[in-house]
Design a protein around this motif. Structure first.
Motif, PDB file in Angstrom:
ATOM      1  N   SER A   1       0.821  -1.209   0.000  1.00 22.56           N
ATOM      2  CA  SER A   1       0.000   0.000   0.000  1.00 22.56           C
ATOM      3  C   SER A   1       0.854   1.258   0.000  1.00 22.56           C
ATOM      4  CB  SER A   1      -0.941   0.007   1.212  1.00 22.56           C
ATOM      5  OG  SER A   1      -0.200  -0.054   2.416  1.00 22.56           O
ATOM      6  N   GLN A   2       2.102   1.147   0.464  1.00 28.15           N
ATOM      7  CA  GLN A   2       3.076   2.216   0.324  1.00 28.15           C
ATOM      8  C   GLN A   2       4.404   1.590  -0.111  1.00 28.15           C
ATOM      9  OE1 GLN A   2       4.057   4.279   3.948  1.00 28.15           O
ATOM     10  NE2 GLN A   2       4.801   2.460   4.979  1.00 28.15           N
ATOM     11  N   PHE A   3       5.268   2.390  -0.677  1.00 24.62           N
ATOM     12  CA  PHE A   3       6.576   1.877  -1.074  1.00 24.62           C
ATOM     13  C   PHE A   3       7.259   1.278   0.149  1.00 24.62           C
ATOM     14  CE2 PHE A   3       5.686   5.203  -4.232  1.00 24.62           C
ATOM     15  CZ  PHE A   3       5.804   4.445  -5.392  1.00 24.62           C
ATOM     16  N   THR A   4       7.881   0.127  -0.037  1.00 26.69           N
ATOM     17  CA  THR A   4       8.485  -0.609   1.072  1.00 26.69           C
ATOM     18  C   THR A   4       9.809  -1.188   0.609  1.00 26.69           C
ATOM     19  OG1 THR A   4       6.270  -1.195   1.876  1.00 26.69           O
ATOM     20  CG2 THR A   4       8.116  -2.456   2.755  1.00 26.69           C
ATOM     21  N   VAL A   5      10.809  -1.133   1.475  1.00 27.73           N
ATOM     22  CA  VAL A   5      12.134  -1.622   1.139  1.00 27.73           C
ATOM     23  C   VAL A   5      12.473  -2.827   2.006  1.00 27.73           C
ATOM     24  CG1 VAL A   5      13.359  -0.074   2.743  1.00 27.73           C
ATOM     25  CG2 VAL A   5      14.517  -0.888   0.670  1.00 27.73           C
ATOM     26  N   SER A   6      13.168  -3.795   1.430  1.00 26.76           N
ATOM     27  CA  SER A   6      13.570  -4.980   2.183  1.00 26.76           C
ATOM     28  C   SER A   6      14.842  -4.670   2.967  1.00 26.76           C
ATOM     29  CB  SER A   6      13.804  -6.164   1.237  1.00 26.76           C
ATOM     30  OG  SER A   6      14.914  -5.926   0.384  1.00 26.76           O
ATOM     31  N   THR A   7      14.875  -5.061   4.222  1.00 24.24           N
ATOM     32  CA  THR A   7      15.987  -4.683   5.100  1.00 24.24           C
ATOM     33  C   THR A   7      16.763  -5.870   5.650  1.00 24.24           C
ATOM     34  OG1 THR A   7      14.512  -4.621   7.023  1.00 24.24           O
ATOM     35  CG2 THR A   7      14.814  -2.555   5.820  1.00 24.24           C
ATOM     36  N   GLY A   8      16.370  -7.094   5.302  1.00 25.85           N
ATOM     37  CA  GLY A   8      17.016  -8.266   5.869  1.00 25.85           C
ATOM     38  C   GLY A   8      18.453  -8.453   5.404  1.00 25.85           C
ATOM     39  N   GLU A   9      19.281  -8.985   6.291  1.00 21.64           N
ATOM     40  CA  GLU A   9      20.671  -9.272   5.943  1.00 21.64           C
ATOM     41  C   GLU A   9      20.801 -10.543   5.113  1.00 21.64           C
ATOM     42  OE1 GLU A   9      23.550  -9.153   9.057  1.00 21.64           O
ATOM     43  OE2 GLU A   9      22.620  -7.450  10.059  1.00 21.64           O
ATOM     44  N   HIS A  10      19.895 -11.489   5.330  1.00 22.13           N
ATOM     45  CA  HIS A  10      19.932 -12.772   4.630  1.00 22.13           C
ATOM     46  C   HIS A  10      18.531 -13.081   4.103  1.00 22.13           C
ATOM     47  CE1 HIS A  10      23.955 -13.383   6.191  1.00 22.13           C
ATOM     48  NE2 HIS A  10      23.508 -13.077   7.395  1.00 22.13           N
ATOM     49  N   PRO A  11      18.153 -12.462   2.977  1.00 25.33           N
ATOM     50  CA  PRO A  11      16.783 -12.621   2.472  1.00 25.33           C
ATOM     51  C   PRO A  11      16.471 -14.072   2.117  1.00 25.33           C
ATOM     52  CG  PRO A  11      17.891 -10.764   1.430  1.00 25.33           C
ATOM     53  CD  PRO A  11      18.936 -11.524   2.171  1.00 25.33           C
ATOM     54  N   PRO A  12      15.244 -14.509   2.411  1.00 24.25           N
ATOM     55  CA  PRO A  12      14.815 -15.863   2.036  1.00 24.25           C
ATOM     56  C   PRO A  12      14.404 -15.911   0.570  1.00 24.25           C
ATOM     57  CG  PRO A  12      13.027 -14.722   3.126  1.00 24.25           C
ATOM     58  CD  PRO A  12      14.210 -13.779   3.151  1.00 24.25           C
ATOM     59  N   MET A  13      13.918 -17.055   0.141  1.00 26.07           N
ATOM     60  CA  MET A  13      13.402 -17.214  -1.213  1.00 26.07           C
ATOM     61  C   MET A  13      11.886 -17.074  -1.194  1.00 26.07           C
ATOM     62  SD  MET A  13      16.192 -17.737  -2.916  1.00 26.07           S
ATOM     63  CE  MET A  13      15.653 -18.362  -4.524  1.00 26.07           C
ATOM     64  N   GLU A  14      11.336 -16.554  -2.290  1.00 35.71           N
ATOM     65  CA  GLU A  14       9.882 -16.425  -2.464  1.00 35.71           C
ATOM     66  C   GLU A  14       9.501 -17.244  -3.699  1.00 35.71           C
ATOM     67  OE1 GLU A  14       7.863 -14.536  -0.528  1.00 35.71           O
ATOM     68  OE2 GLU A  14       9.318 -13.361   0.631  1.00 35.71           O
ATOM     69  N   TYR A  15       8.912 -18.404  -3.477  1.00 38.01           N
ATOM     70  CA  TYR A  15       8.523 -19.261  -4.608  1.00 38.01           C
ATOM     71  C   TYR A  15       7.113 -18.878  -5.057  1.00 38.01           C
ATOM     72  CZ  TYR A  15      12.484 -21.795  -2.660  1.00 38.01           C
ATOM     73  OH  TYR A  15      13.726 -22.135  -2.154  1.00 38.01           O
ATOM     74  N   ASP A  16       7.041 -17.729  -5.720  1.00 37.36           N
ATOM     75  CA  ASP A  16       5.751 -17.121  -6.051  1.00 37.36           C
ATOM     76  C   ASP A  16       5.266 -17.586  -7.414  1.00 37.36           C
ATOM     77  OD1 ASP A  16       7.827 -15.804  -7.305  1.00 37.36           O
ATOM     78  OD2 ASP A  16       6.861 -13.842  -7.221  1.00 37.36           O
ATOM     79  N   TYR A  17       5.201 -18.903  -7.592  1.00 35.00           N
ATOM     80  CA  TYR A  17       4.691 -19.477  -8.830  1.00 35.00           C
ATOM     81  C   TYR A  17       4.076 -20.822  -8.484  1.00 35.00           C
ATOM     82  CZ  TYR A  17       9.623 -20.949  -8.327  1.00 35.00           C
ATOM     83  OH  TYR A  17      10.835 -21.369  -7.836  1.00 35.00           O
ATOM     84  N   SER A  18       3.321 -21.373  -9.410  1.00 35.22           N
ATOM     85  CA  SER A  18       2.648 -22.647  -9.140  1.00 35.22           C
ATOM     86  C   SER A  18       2.666 -23.504 -10.394  1.00 35.22           C
ATOM     87  CB  SER A  18       1.202 -22.425  -8.683  1.00 35.22           C
ATOM     88  OG  SER A  18       0.454 -21.742  -9.674  1.00 35.22           O
ATOM     89  N   GLY A  19       2.593 -24.823 -10.171  1.00 31.51           N
ATOM     90  CA  GLY A  19       2.510 -25.760 -11.272  1.00 31.51           C
ATOM     91  C   GLY A  19       3.836 -26.137 -11.904  1.00 31.51           C
ATOM     92  N   PHE A  20       4.944 -25.803 -11.250  1.00 31.65           N
ATOM     93  CA  PHE A  20       6.260 -26.125 -11.777  1.00 31.65           C
ATOM     94  C   PHE A  20       6.829 -27.352 -11.061  1.00 31.65           C
ATOM     95  CE2 PHE A  20       5.727 -21.709 -13.030  1.00 31.65           C
ATOM     96  CZ  PHE A  20       6.214 -21.728 -14.334  1.00 31.65           C
ATOM     97  N   PRO A  21       7.874 -27.978 -11.606  1.00 31.62           N
ATOM     98  CA  PRO A  21       8.443 -29.174 -10.985  1.00 31.62           C
ATOM     99  C   PRO A  21       8.887 -28.933  -9.542  1.00 31.62           C
ATOM    100  CG  PRO A  21       9.300 -28.888 -13.210  1.00 31.62           C
ATOM    101  CD  PRO A  21       8.523 -27.650 -12.891  1.00 31.62           C
ATOM    102  N   GLU A  22       8.841 -29.992  -8.758  1.00 29.78           N
ATOM    103  CA  GLU A  22       9.115 -29.885  -7.321  1.00 29.78           C
ATOM    104  C   GLU A  22      10.471 -29.247  -7.028  1.00 29.78           C
ATOM    105  OE1 GLU A  22       8.853 -30.132  -3.226  1.00 29.78           O
ATOM    106  OE2 GLU A  22       7.274 -30.314  -4.750  1.00 29.78           O
ATOM    107  N   HIS A  23      11.469 -29.554  -7.844  1.00 30.94           N
ATOM    108  CA  HIS A  23      12.807 -29.031  -7.527  1.00 30.94           C
ATOM    109  C   HIS A  23      12.876 -27.513  -7.603  1.00 30.94           C
ATOM    110  CE1 HIS A  23      13.256 -29.029 -11.979  1.00 30.94           C
ATOM    111  NE2 HIS A  23      14.132 -28.063 -11.762  1.00 30.94           N
TER     112      HIS A  23
END
Length: 267
Positions: A59-81
């Motif tokens: 809702s407002q501009f936001t910046v990521s601040t983490g030192e060790h960012p995780p992964m975001e698997y923001d898709y579906s229907g792809f192979p398990e790996h």
């Protein structure tokens, strides 16, 4: 002219985690080759990359601040790996703080998120550009109103980063109509719209360029190419951060019967 000033980039990142799926990787062979060569366009290895993708909006501009960012698997229907991909690039709290400082100075509200990770619009191009995952990455969200002028203004506020060793990269697609991928008529739609973008990006007058991008809906086939403009708006930030620098098309890949273009502003 500052010979060490970084250009800004907009990349069409393609479909899902394509470099990790052999059949898709073959289809995106040109994109892979071009992404691997992008570091050659830069004056040096960046101190960090600030990424704006079509896969994060708030809702407002936001910046990521983490030192060790995780992964975001923001898709579906792809192979398990593909749900176990790791791209362990560090974050940069220092750059995140600098982004907030610049936006605040421009009277632009900016939140922070210590948990935001790397979506495929981030790790797909950057893994190909920097496979050693040794360049820090910070994410900046879109604002969910998709206002082009506001996003251009954000880019303008971030111009000083280009003289501080930071690469500003937008990641989206010049065509993003999920129902259109693969259809015979979609190539003409994608090429018509991209011709408008190419003309706007090459415009030497930054005010005129901004006007053309702000009024992108008037372009031929605009809403056929982008029923929802989440993958287009990162281009606005990158164009704003270009300042007086005109842009150029780096390459076009043609996959799923659509044209997908990538651009560079400045040298």
């Amino acid at each position: 002219m500052n010979n060490h000033r970084f250009p800004t980039l907009f990349v069409s990142h393609g479909g899902g985690p394509w470099p990790y799926i052999e059949d898709m990787r073959k289809q995106f062979a040109k994109s892979e080759q071009e992404f691997r060569q992008l570091p050659r366009l830069l004056p040096s290895t960046p101190k960090a990359v600030l990424v704006i993708t079509g896969h994060w909006e708030e809702s407002q501009f936001t910046v990521s601040t983490g030192e060790h960012p995780p992964m975001e698997y923001d898709y579906s229907g792809f192979p398990e790996h593909t749900y176990h991909i790791k791209y362990p690039a560090p974050g940069s709290p220092a750059l995140a703080s600098r982004v907030r400082e610049l936006l605040t100075r421009a009277d632009i509200a900016c939140g922070e998120d210590p948990h935001r990770g790397f979506d495929h619009g981030t790790f797909v191009p950057l893994e190909l550009m920097y496979p050693d995952a040794d360049v820090p990455i910070v994410k900046l969200s879109l604002k969910s109103n998709y206002d082009p002028a506001q996003h251009i203004r954000v880019g303008e506020a971030l111009i000083p980063l280009r003289d501080e060793g930071i690469l500003i990269m937008g990641s989206g697609l010049t065509y993003h109509n999920m129902r259109g991928f693969g259809r015979p008529e979609s190539m003409a739609v994608s090429e018509q719209f991209e011709q408008y973008l190419d003309k706007a990006i090459a415009e030497s007058n930054p005010q005129r360029r901004a006007e053309m991008l702000e009024h992108w809906e008037t372009a031929p086939a605009a809403r056929l190419a982008h029923p929802r403009e989440d993958h287009l708006i990162p281009l606005m930030v990158v164009a704003g951060a270009a300042g007086d620098d005109a842009g150029r098309r780096i390459f076009v890949d043609k996959v799923f019967n659509v044209a997908m273009a990538s651009y560079q502003f400045g040298t």
